[in-house]
Scaffold this motif. Structure first.
Motif, PDB file in Angstrom:
ATOM      1  N   PHE A  51     -97.500 -60.524  22.720  1.00 11.79           N
ATOM      2  CA  PHE A  51     -97.021 -61.758  22.093  1.00 11.79           C
ATOM      3  C   PHE A  51     -98.009 -62.911  22.298  1.00 11.79           C
ATOM      4  O   PHE A  51     -98.144 -63.780  21.433  1.00 11.79           O
ATOM      5  CB  PHE A  51     -95.623 -62.112  22.588  1.00 11.79           C
ATOM      6  CG  PHE A  51     -94.554 -61.305  21.916  1.00 11.79           C
ATOM      7  CD1 PHE A  51     -94.078 -61.668  20.662  1.00 11.79           C
ATOM      8  CD2 PHE A  51     -94.048 -60.171  22.513  1.00 11.79           C
ATOM      9  CE1 PHE A  51     -93.105 -60.915  20.018  1.00 11.79           C
ATOM     10  CE2 PHE A  51     -93.072 -59.401  21.878  1.00 11.79           C
ATOM     11  CZ  PHE A  51     -92.600 -59.764  20.630  1.00 11.79           C
ATOM     12  N   ALA A  52     -98.720 -62.918  23.415  1.00 14.13           N
ATOM     13  CA  ALA A  52     -99.735 -63.954  23.647  1.00 14.13           C
ATOM     14  C   ALA A  52    -100.887 -63.809  22.654  1.00 14.13           C
ATOM     15  O   ALA A  52    -101.342 -64.806  22.071  1.00 14.13           O
ATOM     16  CB  ALA A  52    -100.242 -63.878  25.083  1.00 14.13           C
ATOM     17  N   ILE A  53    -101.343 -62.589  22.442  1.00  8.51           N
ATOM     18  CA  ILE A  53    -102.423 -62.351  21.474  1.00  8.51           C
ATOM     19  C   ILE A  53    -101.975 -62.751  20.072  1.00  8.51           C
ATOM     20  O   ILE A  53    -102.713 -63.403  19.323  1.00  8.51           O
ATOM     21  CB  ILE A  53    -102.857 -60.865  21.492  1.00  8.51           C
ATOM     22  CG1 ILE A  53    -103.610 -60.540  22.787  1.00  8.51           C
ATOM     23  CG2 ILE A  53    -103.708 -60.508  20.273  1.00  8.51           C
ATOM     24  CD1 ILE A  53    -104.993 -61.139  22.889  1.00  8.51           C
ATOM     25  N   ARG A  54    -100.768 -62.395  19.706  1.00  8.83           N
ATOM     26  CA  ARG A  54    -100.231 -62.727  18.382  1.00  8.83           C
ATOM     27  C   ARG A  54    -100.199 -64.249  18.180  1.00  8.83           C
ATOM     28  O   ARG A  54    -100.601 -64.757  17.125  1.00  8.83           O
ATOM     29  CB  ARG A  54     -98.835 -62.139  18.235  1.00  8.83           C
ATOM     30  CG  ARG A  54     -98.300 -62.200  16.829  1.00  8.83           C
ATOM     31  CD  ARG A  54     -96.958 -61.531  16.716  1.00  8.83           C
ATOM     32  NE  ARG A  54     -97.045 -60.141  17.152  1.00  8.83           N
ATOM     33  CZ  ARG A  54     -96.014 -59.350  17.337  1.00  8.83           C
ATOM     34  NH1 ARG A  54     -94.795 -59.801  17.134  1.00  8.83           N
ATOM     35  NH2 ARG A  54     -96.163 -58.100  17.719  1.00  8.83           N
ATOM     36  N   ALA A  55     -99.737 -64.988  19.179  1.00 12.05           N
ATOM     37  CA  ALA A  55     -99.678 -66.447  19.073  1.00 12.05           C
ATOM     38  C   ALA A  55    -101.082 -67.051  19.026  1.00 12.05           C
ATOM     39  O   ALA A  55    -101.342 -67.980  18.259  1.00 12.05           O
ATOM     40  CB  ALA A  55     -98.889 -67.031  20.245  1.00 12.05           C
ATOM     41  N   ALA A  56    -101.988 -66.514  19.827  1.00  6.52           N
ATOM     42  CA  ALA A  56    -103.359 -67.039  19.844  1.00  6.52           C
ATOM     43  C   ALA A  56    -104.021 -66.857  18.482  1.00  6.52           C
ATOM     44  O   ALA A  56    -104.675 -67.763  17.970  1.00  6.52           O
ATOM     45  CB  ALA A  56    -104.172 -66.351  20.930  1.00  6.52           C
ATOM     46  N   ARG A  57    -103.846 -65.696  17.870  1.00  8.60           N
ATOM     47  CA  ARG A  57    -104.462 -65.425  16.561  1.00  8.60           C
ATOM     48  C   ARG A  57    -103.894 -66.304  15.454  1.00  8.60           C
ATOM     49  O   ARG A  57    -104.557 -66.538  14.452  1.00  8.60           O
ATOM     50  CB  ARG A  57    -104.306 -63.953  16.207  1.00  8.60           C
ATOM     51  CG  ARG A  57    -105.203 -63.077  17.042  1.00  8.60           C
ATOM     52  CD  ARG A  57    -105.348 -61.701  16.465  1.00  8.60           C
ATOM     53  NE  ARG A  57    -106.360 -60.975  17.210  1.00  8.60           N
ATOM     54  CZ  ARG A  57    -106.222 -59.740  17.641  1.00  8.60           C
ATOM     55  NH1 ARG A  57    -105.113 -59.068  17.380  1.00  8.60           N
ATOM     56  NH2 ARG A  57    -107.189 -59.158  18.316  1.00  8.60           N
ATOM     57  N   ALA A  58    -102.692 -66.802  15.634  1.00  9.46           N
ATOM     58  CA  ALA A  58    -102.065 -67.684  14.637  1.00  9.46           C
ATOM     59  C   ALA A  58    -102.447 -69.147  14.857  1.00  9.46           C
ATOM     60  O   ALA A  58    -102.058 -70.007  14.076  1.00  9.46           O
ATOM     61  CB  ALA A  58    -100.548 -67.530  14.687  1.00  9.46           C
ATOM     62  N   SER A  59    -103.196 -69.434  15.902  1.00  7.13           N
ATOM     63  CA  SER A  59    -103.582 -70.813  16.220  1.00  7.13           C
ATOM     64  C   SER A  59    -104.707 -71.291  15.309  1.00  7.13           C
ATOM     65  O   SER A  59    -105.432 -70.495  14.713  1.00  7.13           O
ATOM     66  CB  SER A  59    -104.045 -70.909  17.677  1.00  7.13           C
ATOM     67  OG  SER A  59    -103.001 -70.555  18.542  1.00  7.13           O
TER      68      SER A  59
END
Length: 82
Positions: A51-59
């Motif tokens: 979930f951290a990677i997913r949020a980072a990529r959406a930044s």
């Protein structure tokens, strides 16, 4: 020297809690072109990491036309047990 223009808060369905640091690469337009969990100091929970990677990529970050093709930085996510 950049500012976040979009920094989503990760919604997650994990049971655990912990901190995950994601190393990011940002292009001159402010898009995330690289995202990887910094294993040292991050939670071992694969669900939190995902979930951290997913949020980072959406930044998204501010533009910096004279920047290198990939400026490096990090985002730290603190997950609280649900």
């Amino acid at each position: 020297g950049r500012h976040a223009s979009r920094l989503p808060i990760p919604a997650y369905r994990c049971y655990g809690a912990g901190q995950v640091t994601v190393i990011i690469g940002v292009d001159p337009s402010g898009n995330i072109v690289y995202a990887k969990v910094q294993e040292e100091g991050s939670s071992d929970d694969n669900c939190l990491k995902s979930f951290a990677i997913r949020a980072a990529r959406a930044s998204k970050f501010s533009m910096k036309p004279n920047a290198t093709s990939r400026q490096m930085g990090n985002i730290v996510y603190q997950f609280i047990a649900q």
